[in-house]
Design an enzyme around this catalytic site. Structure first.
Site, PDB file in Angstrom:
ATOM      1  N   SER A 150      -9.677   1.651   2.940  1.00 36.07           N
ATOM      2  CA  SER A 150      -8.852   2.418   2.045  1.00 36.07           C
ATOM      3  C   SER A 150      -7.782   1.610   1.309  1.00 36.07           C
ATOM      4  O   SER A 150      -7.187   2.104   0.351  1.00 36.07           O
ATOM      5  CB  SER A 150      -8.161   3.520   2.842  1.00 36.07           C
ATOM      6  OG  SER A 150      -7.282   2.940   3.810  1.00 36.07           O
ATOM      7  N   SER A 180      -9.801  -0.692   7.129  1.00 34.65           N
ATOM      8  CA  SER A 180      -9.239  -0.570   5.776  1.00 34.65           C
ATOM      9  C   SER A 180      -8.522  -1.786   5.223  1.00 34.65           C
ATOM     10  O   SER A 180      -8.159  -1.795   4.055  1.00 34.65           O
ATOM     11  CB  SER A 180      -8.284   0.614   5.708  1.00 34.65           C
ATOM     12  OG  SER A 180      -9.032   1.793   5.583  1.00 34.65           O
ATOM     13  N   LYS A 233       0.858  -1.197   0.000  1.00 32.38           N
ATOM     14  CA  LYS A 233       0.000   0.000   0.000  1.00 32.38           C
ATOM     15  C   LYS A 233       0.891   1.243   0.000  1.00 32.38           C
ATOM     16  O   LYS A 233       1.901   1.283   0.719  1.00 32.38           O
ATOM     17  CB  LYS A 233      -0.883  -0.031   1.242  1.00 32.38           C
ATOM     18  CG  LYS A 233      -1.942   1.065   1.308  1.00 32.38           C
ATOM     19  CD  LYS A 233      -2.792   0.899   2.583  1.00 32.38           C
ATOM     20  CE  LYS A 233      -3.910   1.912   2.683  1.00 32.38           C
ATOM     21  NZ  LYS A 233      -4.727   1.751   3.901  1.00 32.38           N
TER      22      LYS A 233
END
Ligand code: GLN
Length: 486
Positions: A150, A174, A75
């Site tokens: 997210s 997330s 990420k």
């Protein structure tokens, strides 16, 4: 499609080289990215360099670990030295970290191969990855829908087999919510188990890094590699890390009965019927595997969402103060004076959701409102923790849906932040209490969209969490389904 242990066997038997595996994944990324947009940067050169190093070790007869040569996606809010780290924000568009985060350092030392940095909601604020300043990632199961957020890029990349495993971060859901939307496994560890050093801070008392995998075993291998004490993170726990992957067995612990508690408050109102049906069925499967099912109550669970949005925004307002045009990234070029430069930089660099949260958090922390909002929310956080402590005296594992719905359409909730926030209704209390939680696939709705069930364990019981998840996975076939991409 191979798992970590299968690829490992192929490598040590010299059936395939790490470079061949890496090239295959880089090609797949190239083919799929025009429709998926999971990656913000593909790191082909670095990947091939890392793969070559693994091949050299194998050729020299050296022993390699399980993660050596395994393609992994990160990420884009974890610092990677020399590789852009944007957090999905314009304000960090040109930021190239001069240092490596602890988790990625551990992975490169283990020989893992970075295929790229994945898309996310700006500064990890969101539930659909639509708050990225760069692109909207598609859900591999239905390209019109969001992958969740997210960590949507990491979840989509894992589901689409653009990587074997990926890292995400979870502040309020997330990792688990996008895992549920994309039909993969996603685990949020106990707060403090995994170092946050080099993770760009959103809400520091809640943020945790964790693994995505297509199987529980792959997630367990990755968790073992990133967990452990780090003197560079003052909240890091100094505990022994179990061999999570080696503890997995297709059945529950033989001698004691496993007690599973279904959280009453998470069923019923607001839940999509297909989600409720799939999770109820999954609980029956757990029962058929020998678990004792109880219905338990966490009455303060419902205050999780408002509590979170006071605390997370407060911490964010403090953490994001550092983006002032002086130290990192973007700087407004033509400002007349310092104060104007701060203002213009932040106005141009931050997106609408980030600005909304900075304002909310600054308000909650301001003199006169601090006691009414921030302090009150801290007290409620303690009450939520106590709810969990109480039920963990009665049961070993808690279960509930991961999210109230399956993946929604892109654009469906962007105009209504409150309905977007509801996506994390069932994951947020777990962060507030610092507990470990995992989402694993447990079915599909009538449109063929994946559904996830969340399992929650007591502090530092990732071993048990993974064992129960594994036993369920082995008894079902949801994890074998593939999105209709090829
Ligand atoms: N969706 C939640 C939020 O926007 C959770 C985000 C996260 O876990 N990073 O804050």
């Amino acid at each position: 499609m191979a798992s970590i242990s299968e690829l490992h066997k192929q490598l040590i038997r010299k059936e395939r080289s790490a470079v061949e595996i890496t090239q295959e994944f880089l090609e797949r990324i190239q083919t799929l990215e025009p429709k998926l947009r999971s990656f913000l940067h593909v790191t082909a050169a670095k990947a091939l360099e890392q793969a070559k190093a693994v091949d050299a070790k194998i050729a020299a007869g050296e022993e390699i670990g399980l993660l050596a040569g395994i393609p992994i996606a990160i990420k884009d809010n974890m610092c990677t030295q020399g590789i852009p780290t944007t957090c999905g924000s314009k304000i960090l568009e040109n930021f190239i970290p001069p240092y490596e985060s602890t988790v990625t350092e551990k992975l490169w030392a283990a020989g893992a191969v970075i295929v790229g940095k994945t898309n996310l909601d700006e500064f990890a604020m969101g539930s659909s990855t639509e708050n990225s300043a760069y692109q909207v990632t598609a859900n591999p199961w239905d390209l019109q829908r969001v992958p969740g957020g997210s960590s949507g890029g990491s979840a989509a990349a894992t589901a689409a087999r653009e990587c074997i495993v990926a890292l995400g971060s979870d502040t309020g859901g997330s990792i688990r919510q996008p895992a549920s939307f994309c039909g993969v496994v996603g685990l949020k560890p106990t707060y403090g188990l995994v170092s946050r050093y080099g993770l760009v801070a959103y809400a520091s008392s809640l943020d945790q890094i964790g693994p995505f995998g297509r199987t529980v075993e792959d997630a367990a291998v990755l968790l073992k590699a990133i967990a452990g004490y780090d003197p560079k993170d003052s909240t890091s726990l100094n505990v022994t890390i179990p061999e999570y992957d080696k503890l997995l067995k297709p059945s529950f612990r033989p001698r004691s009965v496993l007690r599973i508690g279904a959280i009453k408050e998470t069923f019923g109102q607001g839940l999509e019927p297909a989600v409720e049906a799939a999770v109820t069925k999954a609980i029956e499967v757990l029962q058929s595997l020998g678990a004792e099912i109880h219905v338990v109550s966490c009455p303060r669970f419902r205050y999780g969402l408002p509590t979170y949005y006071v605390l997370a925004t407060s911490e964010a307002s403090a953490n994001l103060a550092r983006y002032d045009g002086v130290k990192y990234g973007l700087r407004a070029p033509d400002a007349d004076n310092l104060v104007a430069m701060y203002g213009e930089t932040r106005a141009a660099g931050f997106g609408a959701e980030v600005k909304r949260r900075i304002m909310l958090g600054t308000y909650a922390l301001s003199a006169g409102y601090y006691d009414a909002y921030y302090l009150k929310a801290q007290k409620v956080r303690t009450l939520i923790k106590q709810d969990f402590q109480r039920v963990f005296e009665q049961v070993d594992i808690l279960v509930c849906p991961t999210a109230p719905s399956t993946a929604f359409k892109a654009g469906e909730k962007t105009a209504d932040p409150l309905s977007m926030y509801l996506s994390d209704l069932m994951t947020i209390p777990v962060n507030l209490a610092g507990l470990p939680g995992i989402s694993i696939p447990c079915g599909f709705d009538e449109q063929g969209l994946p559904i996830g069930i969340q399992l929650i364990a007591n502090n530092l019981r990732e071993d048990l969490l993974l064992q129960v998840a594994y036993a369920y996975e082995q008894a079902t076939e949801w994890h074998l389904q593939r999105p209709p991409l090829d």
